[in-house]
Design a protein around this motif. Structure first.
Motif, PDB file in Angstrom:
ATOM      1  N   UNK A 295       0.834  -1.329  -0.028  1.00  0.00           N
ATOM      2  CA  UNK A 295      -0.037  -0.162   0.065  1.00  0.00           C
ATOM      3  C   UNK A 295       0.884   1.231   0.004  1.00  0.00           C
ATOM      4  N   UNK A 296       2.174   1.074   0.258  1.00  0.00           N
ATOM      5  CA  UNK A 296       3.182   2.213   0.150  1.00  0.00           C
ATOM      6  C   UNK A 296       4.544   1.328   0.140  1.00  0.00           C
ATOM      7  N   UNK A 297       5.498   2.229  -0.255  1.00  0.00           N
ATOM      8  CA  UNK A 297       6.763   1.843  -0.319  1.00  0.00           C
ATOM      9  C   UNK A 297       7.851   2.903  -0.463  1.00  0.00           C
ATOM     10  N   UNK A 298       8.591   3.052   0.450  1.00  0.00           N
ATOM     11  CA  UNK A 298       9.771   4.192   0.296  1.00  0.00           C
ATOM     12  C   UNK A 298      10.803   3.830  -0.322  1.00  0.00           C
ATOM     13  N   UNK A 299      11.148   3.930  -1.687  1.00  0.00           N
ATOM     14  CA  UNK A 299      12.085   3.236  -2.263  1.00  0.00           C
ATOM     15  C   UNK A 299      13.392   4.085  -1.936  1.00  0.00           C
ATOM     16  N   UNK A 300      13.190   5.179  -1.483  1.00  0.00           N
ATOM     17  CA  UNK A 300      14.522   6.223  -1.119  1.00  0.00           C
ATOM     18  C   UNK A 300      15.089   5.809   0.045  1.00  0.00           C
ATOM     19  N   UNK A 301      14.434   4.918   0.845  1.00  0.00           N
ATOM     20  CA  UNK A 301      14.872   4.323   2.438  1.00  0.00           C
ATOM     21  C   UNK A 301      15.491   3.027   2.065  1.00  0.00           C
TER      22      UNK A 301
END
Length: 380
Positions: A295-301
């Motif tokens: 439902x979300x995904x923090x690619x930068x992290x």
């Protein structure tokens, strides 16, 4: 290495003493997966101390005492080994051998900073492992042999201290899967589909991006049981009253808000489908073969080319503009999930980690095998 630790008023033949260095609730959650490796051995005593310096350490000493732990002050007492599921904090102040472990499903996140994230991988970066020009940990536990190359790039002088130990949390989850119906009954799922929402912390998390998702699902999917697992840092940041206020309508319609620690494991084993983000729960879910939607995904992290990055590429996304019901009903395991598990976790984690701990304690291992214990049952 000290010899006998038992003193005049003790009632156990203690020979070695371990310090659990707890920097956050997450660290405590991880350490409670390590303690079973010491089960039944009265030669080894474990105490806990709050490792200072974290933004998420509020009320941590109270939480430790609530877990019935023996709590001591930081830097007080004599210990043979300190175990820390984090490379952060003043571990160099301890007069003991130090073992660091991953505080999630392997080392896959970049180091968090005041302004975002750094390039280094958390738990393997030089700034976390070195103090005064010296490598602090006596041993650095990693979940898979591939992480040694990550360590070599970031802190080559620490590579000789590294040991591949797998992940005792994943080993316990996998050992619990044959008992899935037992966990479902305890959670009260019955014949309903159990949907687990699992959020990490921070602005890129599922809770930050889709805070209304729990209310939407319990409203539009009334014949399912919906449970929400929030990262311990979310609990520490906002506390129960605020979270229950934000989730008031969802809870009144049946949402199960799982306790801050030691509950998500049982819910994950019991779940029919998981909706998550780039947190460890998503990775555990994928590696267990659970149907998963992001439902979300923090690619930068996320560390590039890590197993978590691979998960982000392979897992299906929950479309916020479409009806969630058919998406949940059609959710499938992540393609190649067995391969993903093999790229993330070494086998025989309990045996590997116990052997390392007893080697660091300079103590003979117990005669009984080191096998993973099923996770604790949770009743709402």
């Amino acid at each position: 290495m000290s010899g006998e630790r038992a003193q005049r008023w003790d009632s156990a033949p203690v020979q070695r003493r371990i310090l659990g260095a707890v920097r956050t609730l997450t660290a405590l959650d991880r350490l409670l997966d390590v303690l079973p490796l010491l089960a039944d051995d009265m030669r080894v005593e474990t105490r806990f101390a709050v490792c200072p310096g974290s933004e998420f350490a509020a009320n941590l000493a109270d939480e430790l005492r609530g877990s019935a732990a023996n709590v001591v002050g930081w830097g007080s007492g004599e210990f043979d080994l300190a175990v820390s599921p984090s490379g952060n904090g003043p571990l160099h102040e301890l007069d003991a051998r130090v073992l660091t472990l991953p505080h999630g499903a392997g080392h896959h996140k970049r180091v968090a900073t005041e302004t975002g994230v750094a390039e280094e991988i958390s738990g393997l970066s030089r700034q976390q492992l070195v103090h005064g020009g010296e490598v602090v940990p006596t041993a650095i536990g990693v979940s898979h042999v591939d992480r040694l190359e990550d360590l070599r790039r970031q802190c080559p002088e620490a590579v000789p201290r590294a040991a591949v130990v797998g992940d005792p949390c994943f080993a316990r989850l996998r050992a619990s899967m044959p008992l899935r119906e037992h966990y479902r009954r305890a959670l009260g799922a019955g014949d309903r589909r159990l949907v687990l929402l699992a959020s990490t912390w921070g602005p890129e998390s599922l809770f930050a991006r889709r805070g209304d998702l729990a209310k939407q699902l319990v409203t539009e999917f009334p014949d399912a049981q919906v449970a929400l697992a929030l990262h311990p840092n979310v609990w520490t940041r906002y506390e129960r009253l605020q979270l229950e206020t934000w989730l008031s309508t969802a809870r009144s319609r049946g949402l199960v808000l799982l306790p801050r620690i030691r509950a998500w494991q049982a819910a994950l084993v019991a779940a029919d489908v998981v909706v998550s983000d780039h947190g460890s729960l998503a990775h555990y879910a994928a590696c267990l073969g659970k149907p998963l939607l992001l439902g979300a995904f923090g690619d930068a992290e996320v560390a590039p080319k890590s197993p978590m990055a691979l998960l982000g590429e392979r897992a299906a996304r929950l479309d916020p503009h479409a009806d969630p019901r058919p998406q949940l009903e059609g959710a499938r395991p992540v393609p190649g999930h067995a391969e993903l598990a093999g790229l993330t976790f070494a086998e025989d984690a309990c045996a590997r980690l116990r052997a390392l701990i007893y080697d660091l304690l300079d103590l003979r291992e117990p005669s009984w095998p080191a096998t993973p214990e099923p996770v604790e049952v949770v009743t709402p």
